[in-house]
Structures are given as C-alpha cells and as structure tokens.
Design a protein around this motif. Sequence first.
Motif, short mmCIF file in Angstrom:
data_model
loop_
_atom_site.label_atom_id
_atom_site.label_comp_id
_atom_site.label_asym_id
_atom_site.label_seq_id
_atom_site.Cartn_x
_atom_site.Cartn_y
_atom_site.Cartn_z
N SER A 227 -8.57 65.01 10.43
CA SER A 227 -9.13 65.18 11.77
C SER A 227 -10.61 65.59 11.72
O SER A 227 -11.08 66.07 10.69
CB SER A 227 -8.35 66.27 12.52
OG SER A 227 -8.71 67.54 12.01
N PRO A 228 -11.33 65.41 12.81
CA PRO A 228 -12.73 65.86 12.86
C PRO A 228 -12.86 67.35 12.58
O PRO A 228 -13.88 67.80 12.05
CB PRO A 228 -13.16 65.52 14.30
CG PRO A 228 -12.23 64.43 14.73
CD PRO A 228 -10.93 64.71 14.05
N SER A 229 -11.83 68.15 12.88
CA SER A 229 -11.89 69.60 12.64
C SER A 229 -12.06 69.93 11.16
O SER A 229 -12.50 71.03 10.82
CB SER A 229 -10.62 70.28 13.13
OG SER A 229 -10.36 69.94 14.44
N ALA A 230 -11.71 69.00 10.27
CA ALA A 230 -11.77 69.28 8.83
C ALA A 230 -12.97 68.59 8.17
O ALA A 230 -13.01 68.46 6.95
CB ALA A 230 -10.48 68.82 8.16
N SER A 231 -13.96 68.20 8.97
CA SER A 231 -15.05 67.39 8.41
C SER A 231 -15.92 68.15 7.41
O SER A 231 -16.68 67.54 6.66
CB SER A 231 -15.93 66.83 9.53
OG SER A 231 -16.50 67.89 10.26
N TYR A 232 -15.82 69.50 7.38
CA TYR A 232 -16.65 70.28 6.45
C TYR A 232 -15.82 70.84 5.29
O TYR A 232 -16.23 71.75 4.59
CB TYR A 232 -17.34 71.43 7.22
CG TYR A 232 -18.58 71.95 6.54
CD1 TYR A 232 -19.62 71.10 6.17
CD2 TYR A 232 -18.72 73.31 6.26
CE1 TYR A 232 -20.75 71.58 5.54
CE2 TYR A 232 -19.85 73.81 5.65
CZ TYR A 232 -20.87 72.94 5.28
OH TYR A 232 -21.99 73.42 4.65
N ILE A 233 -14.64 70.26 5.08
CA ILE A 233 -13.76 70.72 3.99
C ILE A 233 -13.66 69.59 2.96
O ILE A 233 -13.20 68.49 3.28
CB ILE A 233 -12.35 71.05 4.52
CG1 ILE A 233 -12.42 72.16 5.57
CG2 ILE A 233 -11.43 71.45 3.36
CD1 ILE A 233 -11.09 72.45 6.24
N THR A 234 -14.10 69.85 1.73
CA THR A 234 -13.91 68.85 0.67
C THR A 234 -13.76 69.53 -0.68
O THR A 234 -14.26 70.65 -0.89
CB THR A 234 -15.05 67.81 0.66
OG1 THR A 234 -14.61 66.67 -0.10
CG2 THR A 234 -16.36 68.33 0.09
N GLY A 235 -13.03 68.87 -1.58
CA GLY A 235 -12.80 69.41 -2.93
C GLY A 235 -11.84 70.60 -2.91
O GLY A 235 -11.75 71.35 -3.88
N GLU A 236 -11.10 70.74 -1.83
CA GLU A 236 -10.22 71.91 -1.65
C GLU A 236 -8.79 71.56 -2.07
O GLU A 236 -8.35 70.41 -1.97
CB GLU A 236 -10.26 72.33 -0.17
CG GLU A 236 -9.67 73.68 0.11
CD GLU A 236 -10.26 74.78 -0.75
OE1 GLU A 236 -9.66 75.08 -1.80
OE2 GLU A 236 -11.31 75.34 -0.38
N VAL A 237 -8.09 72.58 -2.55
CA VAL A 237 -6.66 72.44 -2.85
C VAL A 237 -5.93 73.41 -1.92
O VAL A 237 -6.16 74.62 -2.00
CB VAL A 237 -6.32 72.82 -4.30
CG1 VAL A 237 -4.84 72.58 -4.59
CG2 VAL A 237 -7.19 72.05 -5.27
N ILE A 238 -5.13 72.89 -1.03
CA ILE A 238 -4.46 73.76 -0.05
C ILE A 238 -2.97 73.80 -0.35
O ILE A 238 -2.28 72.77 -0.34
CB ILE A 238 -4.71 73.28 1.40
CG1 ILE A 238 -6.23 73.16 1.64
CG2 ILE A 238 -4.07 74.25 2.40
CD1 ILE A 238 -6.61 72.71 3.03
N ARG A 239 -2.48 74.99 -0.62
CA ARG A 239 -1.04 75.16 -0.84
C ARG A 239 -0.32 75.10 0.50
O ARG A 239 -0.82 75.61 1.50
CB ARG A 239 -0.73 76.52 -1.48
CG ARG A 239 -1.16 76.65 -2.92
CD ARG A 239 -0.64 77.96 -3.52
NE ARG A 239 -1.20 79.14 -2.85
CZ ARG A 239 -0.55 79.97 -2.05
NH1 ARG A 239 0.74 79.78 -1.79
NH2 ARG A 239 -1.16 81.00 -1.52
N CYS A 240 0.87 74.49 0.51
CA CYS A 240 1.72 74.50 1.70
C CYS A 240 3.12 74.72 1.15
O CYS A 240 3.84 73.77 0.83
CB CYS A 240 1.59 73.17 2.45
SG CYS A 240 2.47 73.16 4.01
N ASP A 241 3.46 76.00 0.95
CA ASP A 241 4.61 76.32 0.09
C ASP A 241 5.39 77.55 0.53
O ASP A 241 6.14 78.11 -0.28
CB ASP A 241 4.12 76.51 -1.36
CG ASP A 241 3.17 77.71 -1.49
OD1 ASP A 241 2.79 78.28 -0.44
OD2 ASP A 241 2.83 78.07 -2.63
N GLY A 242 5.20 77.98 1.76
CA GLY A 242 5.93 79.17 2.22
C GLY A 242 5.57 80.43 1.46
O GLY A 242 6.32 81.40 1.47
N GLY A 243 4.43 80.39 0.76
CA GLY A 243 3.99 81.57 0.01
C GLY A 243 4.46 81.60 -1.43
O GLY A 243 4.15 82.53 -2.17
#
Length: 246
Positions: A227-243
């Motif tokens: 989405s346009p909201s994420a246009s300034y995010i790159t090279g990131e690793v985002i966990r989605c794992d319930g912690g």
Amino acid sequence: MLKGLNAVVTGGSRGIGREIALKLAQNGANIFIPDIVISENTEQTLSDCRALGVQAEAMVCDVSSFEAVKEFCDRMAKEFGGVDILVNNAGITRDGLLGRMSEENFDAVIATNLKGAFNFCRNLYRNFLGRKSGRIINISSVVGLNGNIGQVNYSAAKAGLIGLTKSVAKELAARNVTCNAIAPGFIQTAMTDALTPEVRAQYEASIPLGRLGIPEDIANLALFLCSPSASYITGEVIRCDGGLAM
Ligand code: NAD
C-alpha cells in the motif's frame, strides 16, 4: 488502492499465497499465479479473485527453473503489460535431522525457496527498472531468523531470503522499488497440517498470543507492504508470529 496493478503471487493456489492473492484482488490488483501444479485449488482461487472483478490467470511454472521463470516473466511483459507487485511465496519443506538429511533434500529446498525468489527478481529486474516503482515481498520464516531443529535446509533458505531481500532493496531503492520480507511463525496451512498433534500442541504452547496464525494474518501484512502507507519501508524483515520469535 491497487486498482489496475498486476500482482504475481508465486505458489498462490492455496494456503498463504491464496490468501495474499485474494487480499490484493479485494483491493483491485489483477492476480497472476505461477504454480508448479494447476489444481482445483488454483481454479478456486482464480474464480474467487475474478468474482472480485479483477483479472486472474495461472500458469504452470516451477519457480526453481530459471528458464521457466524467464518464460513466465516474458509472457507477463508481452501479454499483460508487466508486473507491479511480486510476492515470492512458493515454498516447500523437506524436514529431517542433520544426520539424516540427504543432499537431494537440501538442494530441493534451496532451489524452490531461495533460488526461486532470485529467478523472479532477476527476470523482472528490467521490468522494475523501467516502471520506476514496484513492490517485492519475500515470504521468509521465523526459522530463518532463529533456526529450527530438523530444518537445516529450510532455515538456510529462509535466512538466505533475508540477505537477498536487503541486497535487492539496496539495488532497487533508487528506482522507487521496495523489497521487504515477511517472517511468518506457525500458520495453519497444508504445510503445518503435516505436524503431529503433539508437535502442534508444543508450538501452540510456545506462542505468546496462544494460537497458530491464519493465512489472513500474513495477507494483511502483505497488503500493507503493497500500500502507499508503506512507501518508505524497504529492506525490512517483519515477523508475523504471535510473538514466537521475540
Ligand atoms: P503450501 O504448501 O500450502 O503452499 C505452497 C504453494 O507453493 C503451493 O501452491 C505449491 O504448489 C506451490 N509450490 C511449491 N513448489 C513450487 C515450485 N517449485 N514452483 C511453483 N510453485 C510451487 O504452503 P504455505 O504454508 O501456504 O506456505 C507459503 C509460504 O509461506 C512458503 O514459502 C512457506 O515456506 C512460508 N511459510 C509458511 C509457514 C507456515 O506455517 N505455513 C510459516 C513460515 C513461512
């Protein structure tokens, strides 16, 4: 939000890929699915996407084959006007303890999970340079961050995907193309259905939020990254794992 954009979701017939395809389609993206088999699952995903009013096509393509991926990408350019969003999702497991892991099972997992992503990034390189915008999302795993018993091959591939993500992000940033990785924890799909009830219970007990994830948890994050909201995010690793991997 993504109206008229072309999104390629590798292995998008079922599981996490299917859910990402549906989420992007709900937001207006046309969906293209390269998958090693075109099954009833694929047909269902395509018809569910089309019911949302977007174009949806699938093609047989083994992501581990550079030639097959080149053919797919050439077709995308000639017939569909190129690619705006690439989700490298196709993946396999061939689990086993190190002492019993065959060379064949190591190579197969690297070829699909890691080289598959290279094959797509490489064959769409000019596509993204020319568009001067784009989103690449690589589906890694928490085991690529933390390792896991019985998954030397899979965790090596998923860790490699993180290095690939950061290098591609650096190389393509000047062209306004972002590249990020999602590191899911344990998500309820055919991949985790293979777990024994005991192992599953062990995993559940180790997740701070107390449940396995569902494919939509990952799809929501993928949509945000597109989405346009994420246009300034790159090279990131985002966990989605319930912690799980905190
Ligand atoms: P899945 O097995 O349900 O779906 C995988 C899809 O990839 C299938 O449609 C399959 O046909 C396709 N595929 C496999 N090999 C291919 C190849 N060589 N070429 C083209 N397509 C191929 O798996 P899933 O659970 O939905 O996993 C999707 C991604 O998420 C994978 O990369 C997986 O490693 C990752 N992941 C899953 C979990 C989980 O708990 N399910 C956790 C972390 C990461």
